[in-house]
Enzyme design. Sequence first.
Site, PDB file in Angstrom:
ATOM      1  N   GLU A   1      41.339  32.628  35.085  1.00  0.00           N
ATOM      2  CA  GLU A   1      41.286  32.950  36.573  1.00  0.00           C
ATOM      3  C   GLU A   1      39.947  33.016  37.173  1.00  0.00           C
ATOM      4  OE1 GLU A   1      43.787  36.460  36.823  1.00  0.00           O
ATOM      5  OE2 GLU A   1      42.489  37.842  35.784  1.00  0.00           O
TER       6      GLU A   1
ATOM      7  N   TRP B   1      50.262  33.025  51.795  1.00  0.00           N
ATOM      8  CA  TRP B   1      50.275  32.496  50.512  1.00  0.00           C
ATOM      9  C   TRP B   1      51.459  31.817  50.230  1.00  0.00           C
ATOM     10  CZ3 TRP B   1      52.781  32.502  45.556  1.00  0.00           C
ATOM     11  CH2 TRP B   1      51.838  32.336  44.454  1.00  0.00           C
TER      12      TRP B   1
ATOM     13  N   LYS C   1      40.931  36.276  31.984  1.00  0.00           N
ATOM     14  CA  LYS C   1      40.200  36.682  32.687  1.00  0.00           C
ATOM     15  C   LYS C   1      39.188  35.455  32.928  1.00  0.00           C
ATOM     16  CE  LYS C   1      40.834  39.337  34.476  1.00  0.00           C
ATOM     17  NZ  LYS C   1      41.946  40.457  34.255  1.00  0.00           N
TER      18      LYS C   1
ATOM     19  N   GLU D   1      43.665  39.054  27.082  1.00  0.00           N
ATOM     20  CA  GLU D   1      43.031  39.382  28.420  1.00  0.00           C
ATOM     21  C   GLU D   1      41.824  38.774  28.608  1.00  0.00           C
ATOM     22  OE1 GLU D   1      44.034  40.676  30.935  1.00  0.00           O
ATOM     23  OE2 GLU D   1      42.448  41.529  32.001  1.00  0.00           O
TER      24      GLU D   1
ATOM     25  N   ASN E   1      56.695  38.364  55.382  1.00  0.00           N
ATOM     26  CA  ASN E   1      56.412  38.509  53.649  1.00  0.00           C
ATOM     27  C   ASN E   1      57.689  38.354  52.996  1.00  0.00           C
ATOM     28  OD1 ASN E   1      53.808  38.957  54.437  1.00  0.00           O
ATOM     29  ND2 ASN E   1      53.764  41.037  53.747  1.00  0.00           N
ATOM     30  N   GLY E   2      57.579  37.725  51.850  1.00  0.00           N
ATOM     31  CA  GLY E   2      58.896  37.923  51.199  1.00  0.00           C
ATOM     32  C   GLY E   2      59.443  36.525  51.042  1.00  0.00           C
TER      33      GLY E   2
ATOM     34  N   ARG F   1      44.344  39.971  48.960  1.00  0.00           N
ATOM     35  CA  ARG F   1      45.640  39.737  48.458  1.00  0.00           C
ATOM     36  C   ARG F   1      45.853  38.234  48.280  1.00  0.00           C
ATOM     37  NH1 ARG F   1      49.575  43.970  50.610  1.00  0.00           N
ATOM     38  NH2 ARG F   1      51.147  42.448  50.733  1.00  0.00           N
TER      39      ARG F   1
ATOM     40  N   LYS G   1      46.751  38.793  44.813  1.00  0.00           N
ATOM     41  CA  LYS G   1      46.516  40.251  44.208  1.00  0.00           C
ATOM     42  C   LYS G   1      47.803  41.078  44.150  1.00  0.00           C
ATOM     43  CE  LYS G   1      43.986  43.632  42.759  1.00  0.00           C
ATOM     44  NZ  LYS G   1      43.286  43.376  41.327  1.00  0.00           N
TER      45      LYS G   1
ATOM     46  N   HIS H   1      48.355  27.937  12.216  1.00  0.00           N
ATOM     47  CA  HIS H   1      49.804  27.824  12.402  1.00  0.00           C
ATOM     48  C   HIS H   1      49.865  26.531  13.651  1.00  0.00           C
ATOM     49  CE1 HIS H   1      51.531  30.447   9.384  1.00  0.00           C
ATOM     50  NE2 HIS H   1      50.886  31.298   9.993  1.00  0.00           N
TER      51      HIS H   1
ATOM     52  N   CYS I   1      51.051  37.128  50.909  1.00  0.00           N
ATOM     53  CA  CYS I   1      51.238  37.413  52.183  1.00  0.00           C
ATOM     54  C   CYS I   1      50.771  38.783  52.756  1.00  0.00           C
ATOM     55  CB  CYS I   1      52.422  36.550  52.742  1.00  0.00           C
ATOM     56  SG  CYS I   1      53.092  35.295  52.145  1.00  0.00           S
TER      57      CYS I   1
HETATM   58  C1  F6R Z   1      45.013  39.308  36.523  1.00  0.00           C
HETATM   59  C2  F6R Z   1      45.855  39.915  37.241  1.00  0.00           C
HETATM   60  C3  F6R Z   1      47.387  39.608  37.322  1.00  0.00           C
HETATM   61  C4  F6R Z   1      47.858  41.048  37.545  1.00  0.00           C
HETATM   62  C5  F6R Z   1      49.609  40.648  37.749  1.00  0.00           C
HETATM   63  C6  F6R Z   1      50.501  42.074  37.775  1.00  0.00           C
HETATM   64  O1  F6R Z   1      43.597  39.522  36.468  1.00  0.00           O
HETATM   65  O2  F6R Z   1      45.578  40.689  38.026  1.00  0.00           O
HETATM   66  O3  F6R Z   1      47.582  39.002  36.143  1.00  0.00           O
HETATM   67  O4  F6R Z   1      47.814  41.850  36.529  1.00  0.00           O
HETATM   68  O5  F6R Z   1      49.789  39.856  39.028  1.00  0.00           O
HETATM   69  O6  F6R Z   1      50.117  42.733  38.953  1.00  0.00           O
HETATM   70  P1  F6R Z   1      50.487  44.309  38.984  1.00  0.00           P
HETATM   71  O7  F6R Z   1      49.686  44.822  38.145  1.00  0.00           O
HETATM   72  O8  F6R Z   1      49.936  44.529  40.385  1.00  0.00           O
HETATM   73  O9  F6R Z   1      51.932  44.268  38.844  1.00  0.00           O
END
Ligand code: F6R
Length: 627
Positions: A507, A76, A504, A500, A102-103, A27, A622, A523, A2
């Site tokens: 997502e 969100w 990627k 990772e 927010n929250g 975000r 984000k 395993h 949000c």
């Molecule tokens: C993946 C991604 C998320 C963030 C996670 C933590 O591409 O961006 O997995 O890494 O939400 O976010 P931060 O780093 O802001 O604590």
Amino acid sequence: MCGIVGYMGSSGVASILLSGLKCLEYRGYDSAGIAYINDGKLKVTKASGKLENLEKLLTSDRSSLLAVSGIGHTRWATHGVPNDINAHPHFNEDQSIAIVHNGIIENYAFIKEELEGQGFKFNSDTDTEVIVHLLTREYNLEKSMLKAITNTVKQLSGSYALGIISSHQKDTIYAVNHHYSLTLGQGDNEFFLASDIIAVRQYTNKVLRLDQSEIAQITKTDVSLYDFSGRQVKRDFITVDSDPYLINKDGYKHFLLKEIHEQPTILRQTIGKYMAHPTANLDFNIQPEPLANSSKTVAGIHLTKNDIAGIENILILACGTAYHAGMIGKYYLEQLCNIPVNIEIASEVRGRTLLVNEKTLVIAVSQSGETADTIAALTEAKRKGAYTLGITNRSDSHLTRIASNLIITECGVEVSVAATKTYIAQVVSFLMFALYLAQERSSLSQEYINNLKLELHSLPALVETVLANENIIKESSIKYAKANDMVFIGRGINYPTALEGALKLKELSYIHASGYAAGELKHGPIAVLDSSVPVVTILMPGSVYDKTLSNAQEARARNAQMIAVACSNDEKAPKYFDTILAVPPVDELLSPVLAVIPLQLFSYFISDYLGKDVDQPRNLAKSVTVE
Ligand code: F6R
């Protein structure tokens, strides 16, 4: 997640609020709305879906163009599905008070029951709506918005930020911050409000960040700050000179692609900040940065040689991509400094006893510096007396107020929801920090440290070499765009790279992907392999090369489609893999930085080929500010 915006001034409120909301789109959100006062009356417009839907409603509404005060929100969904009713702003029955939030209000169910018993009618499924009815009840008693707000916040539990507007006090908007983030911007007889400094910086460079548990009363000419007991607090706006918060795509099709291409520059900046040239001493005692415009600012490492010598163990806390960077950090700190390191997904330490003490260094890694789980876990560690270090890209974030030591990565704003440039900056920050500790604890020879410093400085040019092969990577990637599942495997320092790579791909393309330690394949996970499943092996030179290659053979024997991230001089790889995503030869310790670049591009090209929303993948946010 949000986002909140607000405006109090003299020009058309709708366009200013919309432009602020556009800055917060990155975000992640699923509905949006604004509330404003026109002709003494409070009006609310909201729409589910993208901001265009709200924009369409507002273009046919002239009153929103004339109004001079308002609040806005991108939601969100947490409590209640994304629809027009659950969208913010929420307002009371006579439409005299509206709020954006927010929250999460943790005790909302209890308050809702009490308010319903008193005759308040609820329209939405949100936790937010209790706030607007509480404000109404308190205003009816106090006949003062400020008092209604201070009475209300005393009844709420949770972490939250609020924007409030009321026809009871037409010339004022209010902002409330409780363990969240809100920034004010000062213009010429106008003030701006936003959850992220980015949305304010487009109008002004005079900013003030609200501290924890603080209320701002905002008129056209003045801002007054109060704590939650109603006592006035004095703090000035500061002037921000640099422009890291101005954002554009610079001709790239997507922010993600631009951010992948920024990585050589980011590496140069992040490495150069702490080590000006390859033979310079690592220096983490950087002066405080003015961007953290709150009452408390720290930057740099303030641990003494004695503190460092006394560290008995390290705990790393992070989520998502930052967690993967932390896993590589664990490897560096254990191998180079001989200190036992644990790493925890921050959300997993809630409700558990955190075993840290005055001899533990707790490192929280968070691009945004706002991730609720990471902040909560670090706060608990600090309460228990541990040393704290934050690694973040946002010097104006919540994390920077809690951590006593800070490494700020120099990436500029990362707009694409999927993290790329901040990840590699976190990895090299860990490496530089590990070298610093090793130097202070004399756990490595100076010659070894010097060699690694040289290698570090050569990294940006190596990343440039990978990026120069972008078209080859594109061709190789889209061949696999039709897959339903993919498996990524890696060992040792590149096991996190496999995780990772899989994250990627998931997502960005919504293709199901899992990362495994290569030795774990047999395993269990090997059961999913057949000729329809591409397996991506991270095959970097070094201590685990042969074992990783053997594990890849196990996949090949099951007819899996074989892809490798391998060095361009690897003579064995072409015999075993259908596709090679090549990187230049590199030292094992630095290989995670290089190996992840083709994987970022691989996911990007597949996502774009499939026509997905590259910069704002579905369901993602984000800044994950709820637990
Ligand atoms: C993946 C991604 C998320 C963030 C996670 C933590 O591409 O961006 O997995 O890494 O939400 O976010 P931060 O780093 O802001 O604590």
